[in-house]
Write a protein that holds these residues in place. Structure first.
Motif, short mmCIF file in Angstrom:
data_model
loop_
_atom_site.label_atom_id
_atom_site.label_comp_id
_atom_site.label_asym_id
_atom_site.label_seq_id
_atom_site.Cartn_x
_atom_site.Cartn_y
_atom_site.Cartn_z
N GLY A 25 -41.53 -25.85 -17.38
CA GLY A 25 -42.15 -24.72 -16.68
C GLY A 25 -42.28 -23.51 -17.59
O GLY A 25 -43.30 -22.82 -17.58
N GLY A 26 -41.24 -23.27 -18.41
CA GLY A 26 -41.30 -22.15 -19.36
C GLY A 26 -42.43 -22.32 -20.35
O GLY A 26 -43.14 -21.36 -20.68
N LEU A 28 -45.21 -23.95 -19.87
CA LEU A 28 -46.48 -23.73 -19.18
C LEU A 28 -46.72 -22.26 -18.88
O LEU A 28 -47.86 -21.80 -18.86
N ILE A 29 -45.66 -21.50 -18.65
CA ILE A 29 -45.80 -20.06 -18.42
C ILE A 29 -46.19 -19.36 -19.72
O ILE A 29 -47.09 -18.51 -19.74
N ILE A 30 -45.53 -19.73 -20.80
CA ILE A 30 -45.83 -19.14 -22.12
C ILE A 30 -47.23 -19.50 -22.57
O ILE A 30 -47.95 -18.68 -23.14
N PRO A 32 -50.30 -21.03 -20.68
CA PRO A 32 -50.99 -21.55 -19.50
C PRO A 32 -52.14 -22.51 -19.81
O PRO A 32 -52.58 -23.24 -18.94
N LEU A 53 -50.50 -21.79 -15.32
CA LEU A 53 -49.56 -20.70 -15.04
C LEU A 53 -48.85 -20.88 -13.70
O LEU A 53 -47.61 -20.85 -13.64
N ILE A 54 -49.59 -21.05 -12.62
CA ILE A 54 -48.98 -21.19 -11.29
C ILE A 54 -48.13 -22.45 -11.21
O ILE A 54 -46.98 -22.39 -10.76
N GLY A 56 -46.64 -23.87 -13.61
CA GLY A 56 -45.49 -23.58 -14.47
C GLY A 56 -44.47 -22.71 -13.77
O GLY A 56 -43.26 -22.95 -13.87
N LEU A 57 -44.93 -21.69 -13.06
CA LEU A 57 -44.03 -20.82 -12.30
C LEU A 57 -43.30 -21.58 -11.21
O LEU A 57 -42.09 -21.42 -11.02
N PHE A 60 -40.78 -23.89 -12.90
CA PHE A 60 -39.69 -23.11 -13.47
C PHE A 60 -38.73 -22.61 -12.39
O PHE A 60 -37.50 -22.71 -12.54
#
Length: 151
Positions: A25-26, A28-30, A32, A53-54, A56-57, A60
């Motif tokens: 998840g991290g 994918l956030i870093i 997107p 991003l979503i 990933g959030l 996470f």
């Protein structure tokens, strides 16, 4: 009270899930775009998302942070009025119930991922088996007795 082998297994399974989801998840956030994990954006064509991003959030928070916090709760068994309001098993402590919830969240996550990606990989099978293992271990009588509310 001494921890049982079943409790240790439950904590290890949740730890494996949590750490993996924090990493995935991290990443994918870093990133997107999915580049960090080598996941092209065309994988999301059948999903409601334009980037990672979503997802990933969600990964996470729900499957990363929650299981890691749950490990602490399973060990310490802290009181939480809010968590108890969400506890549908009134005879059990909330950390045990949330372990069951986590397994269903993981099953739902994998099912939605397979639908959105329109594919199934060995990782989907692995994480589905992990969800079943978490549920199975949480339901063991030796584990349940450790998380029964005092009468």
């Amino acid at each position: 009270m001494k921890t049982t082998r079943g409790q240790n297994y439950l904590i290890m399974l949740l730890g494996f899930l949590g750490l993996g989801a924090l990493f995935g998840g991290g990443a994918l956030i870093i990133s997107p775009s999915g580049d960090l994990l080598g996941m092209p954006l065309f994988l999301l064509e059948s999903s409601p998302f334009t980037d990672f991003l979503i997802p990933g959030l969600i990964l996470f928070i729900l499957l990363g942070i929650m299981p890691c916090m749950l490990i602490f709760a399973l060990i310490r068994k802290p009181a939480s009025a809010f968590a108890e309001k969400l506890n549908c098993y009134h005879d059990m402590l909330w950390p045990w119930t949330f372990s069951v919830y986590i397994s269903f969240i993981l099953i739902t996550w994998i099912q939605l991922e397979m639908v959105f990606l329109q594919a199934v990989s060995w990782l989907h099978t692995f994480y589905m088996l992990l969800a079943i293992a978490i549920l199975f271990v949480a339901l063991l009588p030796t584990v349940r007795v450790q998380y029964r509310k005092p009468v």
